[in-house]
Design a protein around this motif. Sequence first.
Motif, PDB file in Angstrom:
ATOM      1  N   UNK A  54      31.400  35.458  37.492  1.00 48.65           N
ATOM      2  CA  UNK A  54      32.385  35.678  37.638  1.00 48.65           C
ATOM      3  C   UNK A  54      32.951  36.472  36.768  1.00 48.65           C
ATOM      4  N   UNK A  55      32.458  35.602  35.468  1.00 50.19           N
ATOM      5  CA  UNK A  55      33.779  36.562  34.672  1.00 50.19           C
ATOM      6  C   UNK A  55      33.607  38.354  34.457  1.00 50.19           C
ATOM      7  N   UNK A  56      32.326  38.948  35.644  1.00 53.70           N
ATOM      8  CA  UNK A  56      32.200  40.198  35.208  1.00 53.70           C
ATOM      9  C   UNK A  56      32.352  40.880  36.732  1.00 53.70           C
ATOM     10  N   UNK A  57      33.137  40.009  37.121  1.00 49.77           N
ATOM     11  CA  UNK A  57      33.652  40.426  38.770  1.00 49.77           C
ATOM     12  C   UNK A  57      34.856  40.479  39.173  1.00 49.77           C
ATOM     13  N   UNK A  58      35.358  39.159  38.112  1.00 48.04           N
ATOM     14  CA  UNK A  58      36.826  39.695  37.194  1.00 48.04           C
ATOM     15  C   UNK A  58      37.267  40.742  36.782  1.00 48.04           C
ATOM     16  N   UNK A  59      36.228  41.123  35.683  1.00 46.24           N
ATOM     17  CA  UNK A  59      36.775  42.607  35.152  1.00 46.24           C
ATOM     18  C   UNK A  59      36.783  44.181  36.108  1.00 46.24           C
ATOM     19  N   UNK A  60      35.318  43.890  36.706  1.00 43.12           N
ATOM     20  CA  UNK A  60      35.116  45.350  37.681  1.00 43.12           C
ATOM     21  C   UNK A  60      35.972  45.835  38.141  1.00 43.12           C
TER      22      UNK A  60
END
Length: 255
Positions: A54-60
Amino acid sequence: MERVSVLCLSLLFCSLSGAELQDNEIIEQREVSPESVNVPEPQPCPSDLHAVLREMSVKLAKYEVKLEHLQTLNQEQNAKLAKNEFKIEQLQTLNQEQAAKLKQLEKQSSHMDSQQQVGQVAFSASLLASGSGHTGPFNTHTTLVFRGVVSNIGNAYNPHTGIFTAPVRGAYHFEFYIFAQGGSSGSTRVGLEKNGEHVFNAQEIQSTGWGSASNGVTLLLEAGDVVFLRLWANFIIYDDSNHYSTFSGHLLFPM
């Protein structure tokens, strides 16, 4: 009673066997070193993986927004650059047109200055600068040199050769007056020549007294054409301080 004894013996054997097993396990644990045992690393729980994803998706998503913004900004900059290049081309074209117009104006101005300068062409001269007397007769046609220069605007007339040279193409007007004493040899005849070709004559023949003649002509001359007067063979011409015999010419207008 026997059953109780058997049960007790069984319990005692079980306890001894358990103790022996515990002792053997302790010995085996002491003999095996920690380095020789491959202890498996703890694996993350599924809940931790979901949180990381989820954190990586937000950063992406944030990076994608920034990328879109940069692309939009780049497009705007390209559009501005294209407009500036178009304006530069327009300015260059305008500059070339202005330079061409300026060159044309300079050419016209130079031409007008040249016309004004060459438009100031005029001369007038008498046959003798000083003294008096007859010139001739000669047995061949002889170019007359009018040395008494009164005016020579533009220096187109040469007082050393008697020849007028046209500085530019144009219409020129010439006049000449001749004078001589009459008598057996008292005849005067002078011809105007253009580039060595006869154009007009002035002639006076009389037995006594003094005689004069004159003529004039307008010629279309090219730049470099020459005009002069010739005394015909066996004729005479007279001049003194009164300047009876003269040669004059001027540019009417350039063409």
